[in-house]
Design a protein around this motif. Structure first.
Motif, PDB file in Angstrom:
ATOM      1  N   GLY A 204       0.777  -1.232   0.000  1.00 42.00           N
ATOM      2  CA  GLY A 204       0.000   0.000   0.000  1.00 42.00           C
ATOM      3  C   GLY A 204       0.805   1.276   0.000  1.00 42.00           C
ATOM      4  N   SER A 205       2.122   1.202  -0.108  1.00 37.77           N
ATOM      5  CA  SER A 205       2.961   2.396  -0.128  1.00 37.77           C
ATOM      6  C   SER A 205       3.956   2.318  -1.283  1.00 37.77           C
ATOM      7  CB  SER A 205       3.720   2.551   1.201  1.00 37.77           C
ATOM      8  OG  SER A 205       2.836   2.839   2.265  1.00 37.77           O
ATOM      9  N   ARG A 206       4.585   3.451  -1.577  1.00 40.44           N
ATOM     10  CA  ARG A 206       5.589   3.515  -2.638  1.00 40.44           C
ATOM     11  C   ARG A 206       6.971   3.624  -1.997  1.00 40.44           C
ATOM     12  NH1 ARG A 206       6.994   8.426  -6.775  1.00 40.44           N
ATOM     13  NH2 ARG A 206       7.766   9.233  -4.793  1.00 40.44           N
ATOM     14  N   PHE A 207       7.857   2.739  -2.430  1.00 38.14           N
ATOM     15  CA  PHE A 207       9.199   2.677  -1.845  1.00 38.14           C
ATOM     16  C   PHE A 207      10.255   3.035  -2.886  1.00 38.14           C
ATOM     17  CE2 PHE A 207       6.576   0.025   0.806  1.00 38.14           C
ATOM     18  CZ  PHE A 207       6.984   0.366   2.079  1.00 38.14           C
ATOM     19  N   HIS A 208      11.236   3.795  -2.436  1.00 34.70           N
ATOM     20  CA  HIS A 208      12.392   4.120  -3.268  1.00 34.70           C
ATOM     21  C   HIS A 208      13.430   3.028  -3.091  1.00 34.70           C
ATOM     22  CE1 HIS A 208      16.389   6.439  -3.548  1.00 34.70           C
ATOM     23  NE2 HIS A 208      16.018   6.126  -4.769  1.00 34.70           N
ATOM     24  N   VAL A 209      13.799   2.386  -4.196  1.00 35.44           N
ATOM     25  CA  VAL A 209      14.822   1.344  -4.147  1.00 35.44           C
ATOM     26  C   VAL A 209      15.950   1.701  -5.109  1.00 35.44           C
ATOM     27  CG1 VAL A 209      13.164  -0.444  -3.530  1.00 35.44           C
ATOM     28  CG2 VAL A 209      13.747  -0.098  -5.925  1.00 35.44           C
ATOM     29  N   VAL A 210      17.124   1.243  -4.761  1.00 33.67           N
ATOM     30  CA  VAL A 210      18.321   1.468  -5.563  1.00 33.67           C
ATOM     31  C   VAL A 210      18.946   0.107  -5.806  1.00 33.67           C
ATOM     32  CG1 VAL A 210      20.491   2.735  -5.718  1.00 33.67           C
ATOM     33  CG2 VAL A 210      18.612   3.660  -4.361  1.00 33.67           C
ATOM     34  N   GLU A 211      19.177  -0.240  -7.068  1.00 36.66           N
ATOM     35  CA  GLU A 211      19.650  -1.598  -7.340  1.00 36.66           C
ATOM     36  C   GLU A 211      20.764  -1.626  -8.366  1.00 36.66           C
ATOM     37  OE1 GLU A 211      16.929  -4.288  -9.423  1.00 36.66           O
ATOM     38  OE2 GLU A 211      15.535  -2.626  -9.606  1.00 36.66           O
ATOM     39  N   ALA A 212      21.538  -2.695  -8.291  1.00 38.41           N
ATOM     40  CA  ALA A 212      22.645  -2.914  -9.215  1.00 38.41           C
ATOM     41  C   ALA A 212      22.853  -4.416  -9.365  1.00 38.41           C
ATOM     42  CB  ALA A 212      23.919  -2.261  -8.693  1.00 38.41           C
TER      43      ALA A 212
ATOM     44  N   GLY B 211       5.797  -2.989  14.193  1.00 41.41           N
ATOM     45  CA  GLY B 211       6.614  -4.096  13.716  1.00 41.41           C
ATOM     46  C   GLY B 211       5.945  -4.935  12.654  1.00 41.41           C
ATOM     47  N   TYR B 212       4.635  -5.127  12.771  1.00 40.62           N
ATOM     48  CA  TYR B 212       3.910  -5.924  11.790  1.00 40.62           C
ATOM     49  C   TYR B 212       3.987  -5.292  10.400  1.00 40.62           C
ATOM     50  CZ  TYR B 212       1.543  -7.574  16.084  1.00 40.62           C
ATOM     51  OH  TYR B 212       1.255  -8.052  17.324  1.00 40.62           O
ATOM     52  N   THR B 213       3.686  -3.991  10.335  1.00 46.20           N
ATOM     53  CA  THR B 213       3.632  -3.311   9.038  1.00 46.20           C
ATOM     54  C   THR B 213       5.008  -3.171   8.411  1.00 46.20           C
ATOM     55  OG1 THR B 213       1.686  -2.081   9.782  1.00 46.20           O
ATOM     56  CG2 THR B 213       2.825  -1.244   7.849  1.00 46.20           C
ATOM     57  N   LEU B 214       6.016  -2.860   9.213  1.00 40.18           N
ATOM     58  CA  LEU B 214       7.366  -2.735   8.665  1.00 40.18           C
ATOM     59  C   LEU B 214       7.846  -4.054   8.074  1.00 40.18           C
ATOM     60  CD1 LEU B 214       9.025  -0.520  11.431  1.00 40.18           C
ATOM     61  CD2 LEU B 214       8.269   0.201   9.159  1.00 40.18           C
ATOM     62  N   ALA B 215       7.511  -5.157   8.737  1.00 36.58           N
ATOM     63  CA  ALA B 215       7.867  -6.473   8.190  1.00 36.58           C
ATOM     64  C   ALA B 215       7.091  -6.761   6.914  1.00 36.58           C
ATOM     65  CB  ALA B 215       7.617  -7.557   9.229  1.00 36.58           C
ATOM     66  N   ALA B 216       5.798  -6.392   6.907  1.00 36.02           N
ATOM     67  CA  ALA B 216       4.976  -6.615   5.714  1.00 36.02           C
ATOM     68  C   ALA B 216       5.459  -5.766   4.543  1.00 36.02           C
ATOM     69  CB  ALA B 216       3.514  -6.320   6.028  1.00 36.02           C
ATOM     70  N   ASP B 217       5.992  -4.564   4.832  1.00 35.65           N
ATOM     71  CA  ASP B 217       6.567  -3.736   3.769  1.00 35.65           C
ATOM     72  C   ASP B 217       7.659  -4.498   3.023  1.00 35.65           C
ATOM     73  OD1 ASP B 217       4.983  -1.576   4.484  1.00 35.65           O
ATOM     74  OD2 ASP B 217       6.579  -0.502   5.535  1.00 35.65           O
ATOM     75  N   ILE B 218       8.566  -5.105   3.788  1.00 36.26           N
ATOM     76  CA  ILE B 218       9.706  -5.788   3.168  1.00 36.26           C
ATOM     77  C   ILE B 218       9.254  -7.070   2.469  1.00 36.26           C
ATOM     78  CG2 ILE B 218      11.975  -6.779   3.584  1.00 36.26           C
ATOM     79  CD1 ILE B 218      11.641  -3.672   3.979  1.00 36.26           C
ATOM     80  N   ALA B 219       8.322  -7.783   3.069  1.00 35.52           N
ATOM     81  CA  ALA B 219       7.787  -8.985   2.416  1.00 35.52           C
ATOM     82  C   ALA B 219       7.127  -8.613   1.091  1.00 35.52           C
ATOM     83  CB  ALA B 219       6.787  -9.681   3.342  1.00 35.52           C
ATOM     84  N   GLY B 220       6.323  -7.542   1.103  1.00 35.00           N
ATOM     85  CA  GLY B 220       5.678  -7.103  -0.124  1.00 35.00           C
ATOM     86  C   GLY B 220       6.672  -6.606  -1.151  1.00 35.00           C
ATOM     87  N   LEU B 221       7.738  -5.978  -0.692  1.00 35.67           N
ATOM     88  CA  LEU B 221       8.753  -5.459  -1.607  1.00 35.67           C
ATOM     89  C   LEU B 221       9.490  -6.594  -2.314  1.00 35.67           C
ATOM     90  CD1 LEU B 221      10.050  -2.797  -2.557  1.00 35.67           C
ATOM     91  CD2 LEU B 221      11.715  -3.073  -0.722  1.00 35.67           C
ATOM     92  N   ILE B 222       9.806  -7.649  -1.592  1.00 35.14           N
ATOM     93  CA  ILE B 222      10.471  -8.802  -2.218  1.00 35.14           C
ATOM     94  C   ILE B 222       9.607  -9.351  -3.349  1.00 35.14           C
ATOM     95  CG2 ILE B 222      11.234 -11.186  -1.835  1.00 35.14           C
ATOM     96  CD1 ILE B 222      12.033 -10.318   1.017  1.00 35.14           C
ATOM     97  N   ARG B 223       8.319  -9.485  -3.083  1.00 35.86           N
ATOM     98  CA  ARG B 223       7.403  -9.986  -4.116  1.00 35.86           C
ATOM     99  C   ARG B 223       7.272  -8.985  -5.265  1.00 35.86           C
ATOM    100  NH1 ARG B 223       4.154 -11.022   0.655  1.00 35.86           N
ATOM    101  NH2 ARG B 223       4.257 -13.219   1.277  1.00 35.86           N
ATOM    102  N   ALA B 224       7.154  -7.698  -4.928  1.00 33.75           N
ATOM    103  CA  ALA B 224       6.984  -6.678  -5.959  1.00 33.75           C
ATOM    104  C   ALA B 224       8.200  -6.583  -6.871  1.00 33.75           C
ATOM    105  CB  ALA B 224       6.711  -5.324  -5.308  1.00 33.75           C
TER     106      ALA B 224
END
Length: 310
Positions: free
Chosen positions: A29-37, A90-103
């Motif tokens: 439900g949020s937009r995350f800034h990621v940097v990848e290489a 803690g629940y939401t912060l963990a869900a952020d990362i779980a969702g990010l891995i899938r996204a």
């Protein structure tokens, strides 16, 4: 703090160009800034307080060159990621990362977390074990070890947590951002090991962290995670969080901790292995404070690659 053109600080200050790609990814439900290489199995880096993705700028190209997809994220509320008023439990912060891995199109990742990001990493591995292939934690006790030590070690971890107690004060975010976020530089100086603090790179790094914390709402969001950690002690959802975290981790875990860490004491972190039933290693880093990834980058890089390749 203002930029060189005299304008107010905005999120563009963290979009530094380099041997990486900036992206914005929707997750939980949020937009995350990621940097990848790089390409290959994903290694996902989670920064701590008072940092942002730049904490990993030395690691990203090196890990990419070793055959991995290296990704660093601005956590919820930090850098160029969304800054909603809620969701710092803690629940939401963990869900952020779980969702990010899938996204990001991955089925699992090696997670590397430092400080606050390390606490989130422990939680992701506990709540979403199928998504975490391997875990590397820097400067972060298991959340239950930190909770126990805070109460049981008044002259040790409780005293070390004085700053987090100040974070509970209303509007303390204005203290953090006063005078160009000078307090952020002071925190980095207090928590860092003496060799790093006295080194040539410290002031430039502190300046980047100060600038990023001056992005509107960033300081408020950064404190909300600490506020939830204390408020939850007296609430039902906090009790549920503790019960869920008691489940032993099935993720192979490497824990690196600075011997001079004054934010999360080594004796607090040392007992974290009791919560891991998978292969677990502990390494104490001499002469290093709360920021091993910056204070001993070559050593930490070697350990990350060793663990990720196993």
């Amino acid at each position: 703090m203002t930029d060189q053109r005299g304008g107010a600080v905005d999120e563009s200050c963290v979009l530094t160009e380099g041997p990486w790609t900036h992206r914005f990814v929707g997750a939980n439900g949020s937009r995350f800034h990621v940097v990848e290489a790089g390409t290959g199995p994903m290694v996902l880096f989670l920064h701590g307080f008072p940092e942002h993705w730049w904490a990993w700028h030395q690691m990203l190209p090196a890990v990419a060159d070793a055959g991995f997809r290296a990704v660093a994220v601005d956590l919820r509320g930090y850098g160029a990621s969304d800054k909603p008023p809620r969701g710092y439990d803690g629940y939401t912060l963990a869900a952020d990362i779980a969702g990010l891995i899938r996204a990001l199109g991955e089925r699992s990742a090696t997670i590397v977390g430092s400080g606050l990001g390390g606490m989130v990493a422990w939680t992701v591995a506990s709540f979403h074990p199928s998504l975490v292939r391997r875990l590397v934690v820097l400067g972060a006790p298991h959340p239950l070890r930190l909770r126990t030590a805070t109460f049981a070690d008044p002259r040790g971890q409780f005293a070390a947590s004085t700053l987090a107690l100040k974070f509970q004060l209303p509007r303390y975010e204005h203290v953090l951002t006063r005078d160009g976020a000078a307090a952020i530089g002071e925190i980095l100086h207090r928590w860092g090991g003496p060799r790093w603090v006295a080194g040539s790179d410290f002031e430039a790094y502190a300046e980047r962290c100060r600038e990023a914390m001056c992005i509107p709402q960033a300081a408020f969001c950064a404190l909300e995670g600490y506020r939830w950690a204390f408020r939850s002690l007296l609430r039902l959802h906090g009790y549920r969080f503790i019960r869920l975290m008691q489940k032993p981790l099935s993720t192979p875990t490497l824990q690196l901790h600075g011997a001079l860490d004054v934010a999360s004491l080594p004796r607090t972190a040392l007992g974290s292995g009791r919560y891991v039933v998978a292969p677990y290693e502990w390494r104490l880093l001499d002469g290093v404070g709360h920021f091993p990834h910056l204070e001993a980058p070559e050593l930490v890089l070697g350990e990350i690659l060793r663990w990720a390749k196993t």
